[in-house]
Scaffold this motif. Sequence first.
Motif, PDB file in Angstrom:
ATOM      1  N   PHE A   1       0.830  -1.206   0.000  1.00  0.00           N
ATOM      2  CA  PHE A   1       0.000   0.000   0.000  1.00  0.00           C
ATOM      3  C   PHE A   1       0.862   1.253   0.000  1.00  0.00           C
ATOM      4  CE2 PHE A   1      -1.779   3.499   2.469  1.00  0.00           C
ATOM      5  CZ  PHE A   1      -2.857   3.832   1.673  1.00  0.00           C
ATOM      6  N   PHE A   2       1.875   1.271   0.864  1.00  0.00           N
ATOM      7  CA  PHE A   2       2.720   2.466   0.967  1.00  0.00           C
ATOM      8  C   PHE A   2       3.510   2.714  -0.315  1.00  0.00           C
ATOM      9  CE2 PHE A   2       1.913   1.223   5.355  1.00  0.00           C
ATOM     10  CZ  PHE A   2       1.363   2.400   5.828  1.00  0.00           C
ATOM     11  N   GLN A   3       3.927   1.645  -0.968  1.00  0.00           N
ATOM     12  CA  GLN A   3       4.609   1.807  -2.258  1.00  0.00           C
ATOM     13  C   GLN A   3       3.659   2.369  -3.305  1.00  0.00           C
ATOM     14  OE1 GLN A   3       6.134  -2.259  -2.336  1.00  0.00           O
ATOM     15  NE2 GLN A   3       8.204  -1.415  -2.486  1.00  0.00           N
ATOM     16  N   LEU A   4       2.424   1.911  -3.329  1.00  0.00           N
ATOM     17  CA  LEU A   4       1.430   2.459  -4.262  1.00  0.00           C
ATOM     18  C   LEU A   4       1.196   3.942  -4.011  1.00  0.00           C
ATOM     19  CD1 LEU A   4      -1.234  -0.399  -4.349  1.00  0.00           C
ATOM     20  CD2 LEU A   4       0.254   0.340  -6.225  1.00  0.00           C
ATOM     21  N   MET A   5       1.303   4.360  -2.763  1.00  0.00           N
ATOM     22  CA  MET A   5       1.084   5.760  -2.409  1.00  0.00           C
ATOM     23  C   MET A   5       2.327   6.629  -2.595  1.00  0.00           C
ATOM     24  SD  MET A   5      -2.083   5.862  -1.765  1.00  0.00           S
ATOM     25  CE  MET A   5      -2.323   7.439  -0.989  1.00  0.00           C
ATOM     26  N   GLY A   6       3.479   6.018  -2.937  1.00  0.00           N
ATOM     27  CA  GLY A   6       4.669   6.807  -3.224  1.00  0.00           C
ATOM     28  C   GLY A   6       5.848   6.593  -2.309  1.00  0.00           C
ATOM     29  N   SER A   7       5.679   5.822  -1.238  1.00  0.00           N
ATOM     30  CA  SER A   7       6.824   5.536  -0.366  1.00  0.00           C
ATOM     31  C   SER A   7       7.823   4.670  -1.109  1.00  0.00           C
ATOM     32  CB  SER A   7       6.376   4.803   0.902  1.00  0.00           C
ATOM     33  OG  SER A   7       5.535   5.599   1.685  1.00  0.00           O
ATOM     34  N   ARG A   8       9.077   4.793  -0.753  1.00  0.00           N
ATOM     35  CA  ARG A   8      10.120   3.989  -1.381  1.00  0.00           C
ATOM     36  C   ARG A   8      10.623   2.958  -0.373  1.00  0.00           C
ATOM     37  NH1 ARG A   8       9.980   9.102  -2.623  1.00  0.00           N
ATOM     38  NH2 ARG A   8       9.997   9.734  -4.794  1.00  0.00           N
ATOM     39  N   PHE A   9      10.295   1.697  -0.651  1.00  0.00           N
ATOM     40  CA  PHE A   9      10.722   0.584   0.194  1.00  0.00           C
ATOM     41  C   PHE A   9      11.610  -0.333  -0.626  1.00  0.00           C
ATOM     42  CE2 PHE A   9       7.110   1.848   2.729  1.00  0.00           C
ATOM     43  CZ  PHE A   9       7.481   1.530   4.016  1.00  0.00           C
ATOM     44  N   GLY A  10      12.708  -0.769  -0.014  1.00  0.00           N
ATOM     45  CA  GLY A  10      13.567  -1.736  -0.666  1.00  0.00           C
ATOM     46  C   GLY A  10      12.985  -3.137  -0.538  1.00  0.00           C
ATOM     47  N   HIS A  11      13.798  -4.121  -0.859  1.00  0.00           N
ATOM     48  CA  HIS A  11      13.394  -5.528  -0.796  1.00  0.00           C
ATOM     49  C   HIS A  11      13.456  -6.053   0.628  1.00  0.00           C
ATOM     50  CE1 HIS A  11      13.330  -5.797  -5.128  1.00  0.00           C
ATOM     51  NE2 HIS A  11      14.522  -5.234  -5.160  1.00  0.00           N
ATOM     52  N   SER A  12      12.579  -6.970   0.943  1.00  0.00           N
ATOM     53  CA  SER A  12      12.584  -7.705   2.211  1.00  0.00           C
ATOM     54  C   SER A  12      12.540  -6.792   3.432  1.00  0.00           C
ATOM     55  CB  SER A  12      13.806  -8.627   2.286  1.00  0.00           C
ATOM     56  OG  SER A  12      13.782  -9.555   1.225  1.00  0.00           O
ATOM     57  N   VAL A  13      11.739  -5.744   3.374  1.00  0.00           N
ATOM     58  CA  VAL A  13      11.549  -4.864   4.533  1.00  0.00           C
ATOM     59  C   VAL A  13      10.487  -5.487   5.431  1.00  0.00           C
ATOM     60  CG1 VAL A  13      10.672  -2.610   5.286  1.00  0.00           C
ATOM     61  CG2 VAL A  13      12.215  -2.771   3.317  1.00  0.00           C
ATOM     62  N   TYR A  14      10.781  -5.566   6.732  1.00  0.00           N
ATOM     63  CA  TYR A  14       9.789  -6.029   7.695  1.00  0.00           C
ATOM     64  C   TYR A  14       9.031  -4.798   8.182  1.00  0.00           C
ATOM     65  CZ  TYR A  14       7.535  -7.845  11.829  1.00  0.00           C
ATOM     66  OH  TYR A  14       6.593  -8.190  12.772  1.00  0.00           O
ATOM     67  N   LEU A  15       7.738  -4.764   7.935  1.00  0.00           N
ATOM     68  CA  LEU A  15       6.908  -3.620   8.295  1.00  0.00           C
ATOM     69  C   LEU A  15       5.789  -4.075   9.225  1.00  0.00           C
ATOM     70  CD1 LEU A  15       6.247  -0.593   7.805  1.00  0.00           C
ATOM     71  CD2 LEU A  15       4.753  -1.356   5.956  1.00  0.00           C
ATOM     72  N   ASP A  16       5.767  -3.516  10.448  1.00  0.00           N
ATOM     73  CA  ASP A  16       4.722  -3.848  11.410  1.00  0.00           C
ATOM     74  C   ASP A  16       4.114  -2.561  11.986  1.00  0.00           C
ATOM     75  OD1 ASP A  16       3.004  -5.373  12.911  1.00  0.00           O
ATOM     76  OD2 ASP A  16       4.472  -5.829  14.476  1.00  0.00           O
ATOM     77  N   THR A  17       3.940  -1.559  11.120  1.00  0.00           N
ATOM     78  CA  THR A  17       3.329  -0.300  11.523  1.00  0.00           C
ATOM     79  C   THR A  17       2.584   0.315  10.347  1.00  0.00           C
ATOM     80  OG1 THR A  17       3.705   1.845  12.576  1.00  0.00           O
ATOM     81  CG2 THR A  17       5.360   1.116  10.972  1.00  0.00           C
ATOM     82  N   THR A  18       1.571   1.098  10.656  1.00  0.00           N
ATOM     83  CA  THR A  18       0.895   1.881   9.619  1.00  0.00           C
ATOM     84  C   THR A  18       1.164   3.368   9.821  1.00  0.00           C
ATOM     85  OG1 THR A  18      -1.135   1.985  10.936  1.00  0.00           O
ATOM     86  CG2 THR A  18      -0.958   0.199   9.315  1.00  0.00           C
ATOM     87  N   GLU A  19       2.009   3.697  10.769  1.00  0.00           N
ATOM     88  CA  GLU A  19       2.255   5.094  11.132  1.00  0.00           C
ATOM     89  C   GLU A  19       3.298   5.736  10.226  1.00  0.00           C
ATOM     90  OE1 GLU A  19       0.445   6.764  13.391  1.00  0.00           O
ATOM     91  OE2 GLU A  19      -0.729   4.927  13.593  1.00  0.00           O
ATOM     92  N   ILE A  20       2.921   5.958   8.977  1.00  0.00           N
ATOM     93  CA  ILE A  20       3.781   6.631   8.005  1.00  0.00           C
ATOM     94  C   ILE A  20       2.966   7.775   7.412  1.00  0.00           C
ATOM     95  CG2 ILE A  20       5.068   6.425   5.846  1.00  0.00           C
ATOM     96  CD1 ILE A  20       5.426   3.440   6.506  1.00  0.00           C
ATOM     97  N   THR A  21       3.434   8.993   7.579  1.00  0.00           N
ATOM     98  CA  THR A  21       2.727  10.158   7.042  1.00  0.00           C
ATOM     99  C   THR A  21       3.450  10.668   5.806  1.00  0.00           C
ATOM    100  OG1 THR A  21       3.952  11.657   8.481  1.00  0.00           O
ATOM    101  CG2 THR A  21       1.865  10.811   9.334  1.00  0.00           C
ATOM    102  N   GLU A  22       2.753  11.410   4.982  1.00  0.00           N
ATOM    103  CA  GLU A  22       3.312  11.974   3.742  1.00  0.00           C
ATOM    104  C   GLU A  22       4.159  10.919   3.019  1.00  0.00           C
ATOM    105  OE1 GLU A  22       1.649  14.566   6.153  1.00  0.00           O
ATOM    106  OE2 GLU A  22       3.662  14.059   6.765  1.00  0.00           O
ATOM    107  N   PHE A  23       3.471   9.985   2.446  1.00  0.00           N
ATOM    108  CA  PHE A  23       4.047   8.759   1.896  1.00  0.00           C
ATOM    109  C   PHE A  23       5.280   8.984   1.027  1.00  0.00           C
ATOM    110  CE2 PHE A  23      -0.665   8.448   2.024  1.00  0.00           C
ATOM    111  CZ  PHE A  23      -0.766   7.597   3.118  1.00  0.00           C
ATOM    112  N   ASP A  24       5.254   9.960   0.132  1.00  0.00           N
ATOM    113  CA  ASP A  24       6.356  10.179  -0.814  1.00  0.00           C
ATOM    114  C   ASP A  24       7.669  10.568  -0.143  1.00  0.00           C
ATOM    115  OD1 ASP A  24       4.492   9.848  -2.848  1.00  0.00           O
ATOM    116  OD2 ASP A  24       4.083  11.989  -2.972  1.00  0.00           O
ATOM    117  N   LEU A  25       7.630  10.959   1.118  1.00  0.00           N
ATOM    118  CA  LEU A  25       8.830  11.466   1.786  1.00  0.00           C
ATOM    119  C   LEU A  25       9.568  10.396   2.585  1.00  0.00           C
ATOM    120  CD1 LEU A  25       7.364  14.900   2.936  1.00  0.00           C
ATOM    121  CD2 LEU A  25       8.719  14.400   0.887  1.00  0.00           C
TER     122      LEU A  25
END
Length: 156
Positions: free
Chosen positions: A44-68
């Motif tokens: 979801f965050f990648q679709l919104m513009g966040s940049r995530f590398g490979h194999s990132v462990y994500l256990d939060t939704t607390e990311i604001t201003e996705f592109d940044l």
Amino acid sequence: YKPSEKPLWSSFVWRDELINSLCESYVFLYWVAPLLGTPFATSFFQLMGSRFGHSVYLDTTEITEFDLAWVADHAVLNNGCTIQTHLFEDRIMKMSTLRIGRYATVGTSSVVLYDSVIGPGATLKSLSLLMKGETLPANTRWQGIPCTYIPGGGHG
């Protein structure tokens, strides 16, 4: 989103708050939260513009201003940590990027503020705060509010 400053009472801030409220109340709750901790959590965050590398462990939704938000390969963002790309200062919304390096770890319920960098392999331990504009050097450990260096480096 782009690094910028906006007045508190501008339509931009109101629209941004509307997007954040809708995400927190509906999108995260029903669509993103079930994916946390899985290989699909960053989708979801990648679709919104966040940049995530490979194999990132994500256990939060607390990311604001996705592109940044920039998160490199194999980073770990633990439960409830906040990736905060804006602050309100003197009735001005200030936004900018933050970067989390390869194999870096952000602990449970920690907060990372904008214009900061967590170097490769660095660890921000749980319940800690990385202040805006600060850099955690590679392969070091930090803890506290605000965070301070823990001698010994590396993970542990």
